[in-house]
Design a protein around this motif. Structure first.
Motif, mmCIF file in Angstrom:
data_model
loop_
_atom_site.group_PDB
_atom_site.id
_atom_site.type_symbol
_atom_site.label_atom_id
_atom_site.label_comp_id
_atom_site.label_asym_id
_atom_site.label_seq_id
_atom_site.Cartn_x
_atom_site.Cartn_y
_atom_site.Cartn_z
ATOM 1 N N LEU A 60 -12.042 -2.911 -2.038
ATOM 2 C CA LEU A 60 -11.900 -4.119 -2.848
ATOM 3 C C LEU A 60 -11.297 -3.786 -4.211
ATOM 4 N N HIS A 61 -11.749 -2.685 -4.808
ATOM 5 C CA HIS A 61 -11.213 -2.314 -6.118
ATOM 6 C C HIS A 61 -9.745 -1.900 -6.011
ATOM 7 N N LEU A 62 -9.411 -1.200 -4.924
ATOM 8 C CA LEU A 62 -8.017 -0.818 -4.709
ATOM 9 C C LEU A 62 -7.124 -2.060 -4.580
ATOM 10 N N LEU A 63 -7.565 -3.001 -3.742
ATOM 11 C CA LEU A 63 -6.776 -4.222 -3.533
ATOM 12 C C LEU A 63 -6.630 -5.005 -4.833
ATOM 13 N N GLN A 64 -7.671 -4.929 -5.646
ATOM 14 C CA GLN A 64 -7.641 -5.615 -6.932
ATOM 15 C C GLN A 64 -6.653 -4.934 -7.880
ATOM 16 N N ASP A 65 -6.688 -3.598 -7.913
ATOM 17 C CA ASP A 65 -5.748 -2.847 -8.752
ATOM 18 C C ASP A 65 -4.308 -3.135 -8.350
ATOM 19 N N LEU A 78 0.847 -1.199 0.000
ATOM 20 C CA LEU A 78 0.000 0.000 0.000
ATOM 21 C C LEU A 78 0.885 1.252 0.000
ATOM 22 N N ARG A 79 1.837 1.283 0.898
ATOM 23 C CA ARG A 79 2.683 2.486 1.035
ATOM 24 C C ARG A 79 3.517 2.720 -0.212
ATOM 25 N N LYS A 80 4.047 1.647 -0.766
ATOM 26 C CA LYS A 80 4.869 1.771 -1.972
ATOM 27 C C LYS A 80 4.075 2.410 -3.114
ATOM 28 N N ASN A 81 2.765 2.152 -3.122
ATOM 29 C CA ASN A 81 1.912 2.686 -4.177
ATOM 30 C C ASN A 81 1.231 3.991 -3.776
ATOM 31 N N GLY A 133 -3.308 -5.913 -7.315
ATOM 32 C CA GLY A 133 -3.037 -7.320 -7.598
ATOM 33 C C GLY A 133 -3.039 -8.223 -6.377
ATOM 34 N N GLN A 134 -3.671 -7.776 -5.283
ATOM 35 C CA GLN A 134 -3.635 -8.552 -4.041
ATOM 36 C C GLN A 134 -4.863 -9.435 -3.835
ATOM 37 N N ILE A 135 -5.924 -9.128 -4.553
ATOM 38 C CA ILE A 135 -7.101 -9.999 -4.481
ATOM 39 C C ILE A 135 -7.635 -10.193 -5.887
ATOM 40 N N MET A 136 -8.499 -11.172 -6.021
ATOM 41 C CA MET A 136 -9.095 -11.451 -7.304
ATOM 42 C C MET A 136 -10.609 -11.439 -7.158
ATOM 43 N N GLU A 137 -11.267 -10.849 -8.146
ATOM 44 C CA GLU A 137 -12.728 -10.848 -8.147
ATOM 45 C C GLU A 137 -13.217 -11.962 -9.061
ATOM 46 N N LEU A 138 -14.093 -12.801 -8.526
ATOM 47 C CA LEU A 138 -14.696 -13.847 -9.344
ATOM 48 C C LEU A 138 -16.129 -13.425 -9.643
ATOM 49 N N LYS A 139 -16.399 -13.147 -10.919
ATOM 50 C CA LYS A 139 -17.744 -12.707 -11.289
ATOM 51 C C LYS A 139 -18.591 -13.907 -11.696
#
Ligand SMILES: [Zn+2]
Ligand SMILES: [Zn+2]
Length: 138
Positions: free
Chosen positions: A60-65, A10-13, A67-73
């Motif tokens: 959730l969108h931030l974590l996805q951007d 998070l901090r790096k980004n 690359g730390q989580i994945m959304e399964l639609k």
């Protein structure tokens, strides 16, 4: 992946490692259920009563951007979220929607074989298998 590593990312980004962001990430990390945003909101608002569902979505969108989580639609259903971004099999029950993860070297090897053969590096991947779970089989 753990809390410490996420704080770093998070901090790096350029993002603050707020307790809310960490709580949402840790909840998904510790859950084996591939929770929906609504389920995450229900759980996390026990600790942070003022957190809205739209804040949960933003995180959730931030974590996805990052690359730390994945959304399964899923068609006609709420998306589910998971922290397991390495190639693995999601075994899904069409009866109750329950998803179980199966990690296997076979899948990881198979996936890197495909990447070599077709000369690409996947941004993400998703492998789903469907079968009725023990409860729904009855
Ligand atoms: Zn089931
Ligand atoms: Zn999974």
């Amino acid at each position: 992946m753990n809390r410490k590593q996420l704080v770093k990312i998070l901090r790096k980004n350029g993002y603050k490692a707020t307790p809310q962001r960490l709580a949402i990430f840790e909840l998904i990390l510790s859950s084996k259920e591939h929770p929906t945003a609504e389920e995450i909101h229900n759980e996390v608002s026990k600790k942070f009563p003022s957190m809205s569902l739209s804040t949960v979505y933003q995180v959730l969108h931030l974590l996805q951007d990052l690359g730390q989580i994945m959304e399964l639609k899923f068609r006609g259903q709420s998306s589910r979220f998971e922290t397991n971004t390495t190639p693995h099999l999601n075994l899904i029950c069409p009866g109750c929607g329950k998803i179980e993860d199966y990690n296997s070297n076979t899948i990881v090897k198979f996936w890197s074989k495909l990447e070599n053969e077709f000369d690409f590096e996947a941004l993400s991947q998703r492998i789903d298998g469907y079968r009725y779970c023990d409860v729904c089989k009855k």
